[in-house]
Scaffold this motif. Structure first.
Motif, mmCIF file in Angstrom:
data_model
loop_
_atom_site.group_PDB
_atom_site.id
_atom_site.type_symbol
_atom_site.label_atom_id
_atom_site.label_comp_id
_atom_site.label_asym_id
_atom_site.label_seq_id
_atom_site.Cartn_x
_atom_site.Cartn_y
_atom_site.Cartn_z
ATOM 1 N N ALA A 95 0.842 -1.198 0.000
ATOM 2 C CA ALA A 95 0.000 0.000 0.000
ATOM 3 C C ALA A 95 0.874 1.243 0.000
ATOM 4 O O ALA A 95 2.000 1.229 0.504
ATOM 5 N N HIS B 236 -12.072 -1.108 -3.321
ATOM 6 C CA HIS B 236 -10.879 -0.652 -2.610
ATOM 7 C C HIS B 236 -11.314 0.483 -1.685
ATOM 8 O O HIS B 236 -11.969 1.428 -2.132
ATOM 9 N N THR C 191 -9.607 3.180 0.887
ATOM 10 C CA THR C 191 -8.272 3.692 1.175
ATOM 11 C C THR C 191 -8.317 4.955 2.013
ATOM 12 O O THR C 191 -8.998 5.919 1.667
ATOM 13 N N TYR D 114 -5.369 0.602 3.950
ATOM 14 C CA TYR D 114 -5.867 0.249 2.620
ATOM 15 C C TYR D 114 -6.381 -1.190 2.660
ATOM 16 O O TYR D 114 -5.646 -2.108 3.029
#
Length: 150
Positions: A47, A111, A113, A52
Motif C-alpha cells: 500500500a 478498494h 483507502t 488500505y
C-alpha cells in the motif's frame, strides 16, 4: 487493461482469483480482517498509505454491482461502510476513498483507502504503479487493530 485474451472467460468466473481462494484468513494479497454476510475484507500487504483494504463480494461470481439484487447491494454497501468507519477510527485520515473497478480482476470488490495530507497522491489519485510492501510487523499490528474495531 486486461480486456483481451481470456477476458470473457474470466468475467464468467473461470479461474477467478477471489472465488477460487475459498475465504482464507491470509493470502498473498493480505490478511482477512472482516467476514460479513456477503463480503470479506482483506488488509493489503502492499500500500502507498496506512489503511488500505479491499472488500470482496462473497456470493455467486459477480463482476458489476448492478448485477446484485437490491438487498445484496444494500448489504455489500453496508459492510463496506462498516469497514470504512473502522479504518477512519483506527487511522484518523483526512479523507476516505472508495474505488470499485475490476478492470484487471473481474470480480466485484471495492478498494477502501485512507488518505492523508502529503501522501503519494497528494490530493489526487494514488499512483497506478505497484505499491510498496509494508513493514511486516507494522502491517500485522495495523490489521489486528482494524480487526479489533470490526
Amino acid at each position: 487493461m486486461a480486456f483481451a485474451g481470456t477476458w470473457t472467460i474470466r468475467v464468467a468466473g473461470d479461474n477467478c482469483r477471489w472465488c477460487d481462494h475459498c475465504r482464507p484468513d491470509e493470502t498473498d494479497f493480505g490478511i482477512r480482517v472482516f467476514s460479513g454476510q456477503v463480503s470479506d475484507t482483506y488488509f493489503a500487504r502492499r500500500a502507498f498509505v496506512r489503511g488500505y483494504v479491499v472488500v470482496v463480494w462473497r456470493g455467486r461470481h459477480v463482476v458489476e454491482p448492478m448485477d446484485l439484487t437490491v438487498g445484496e447491494a444494500g448489504q455489500f454497501h453496508h459492510e463496506t461502510m462498516l469497514v470504512a468507519r473502522a479504518l477512519r477510527d483506527c487511522f484518523r485520515p483526512a479523507k476516505m476513498n472508495y474505488l470499485t473497478m475490476g478492470n484487471s480482476e473481474p470480480h466485484l470488490h471495492t478498494h477502501v483507502t485512507a488518505r492523508y495530507p502529503g501522501d503519494p497522491g497528494d490530493g489526487g489519485p494514488l499512483p497506478a504503479t505497484e505499491p510498496p510492501l509494508l513493514d511486516e510487523i507494522q502491517w500485522r499490528r495495523d490489521a489486528a487493530a482494524v480487526r479489533a474495531l470490526l
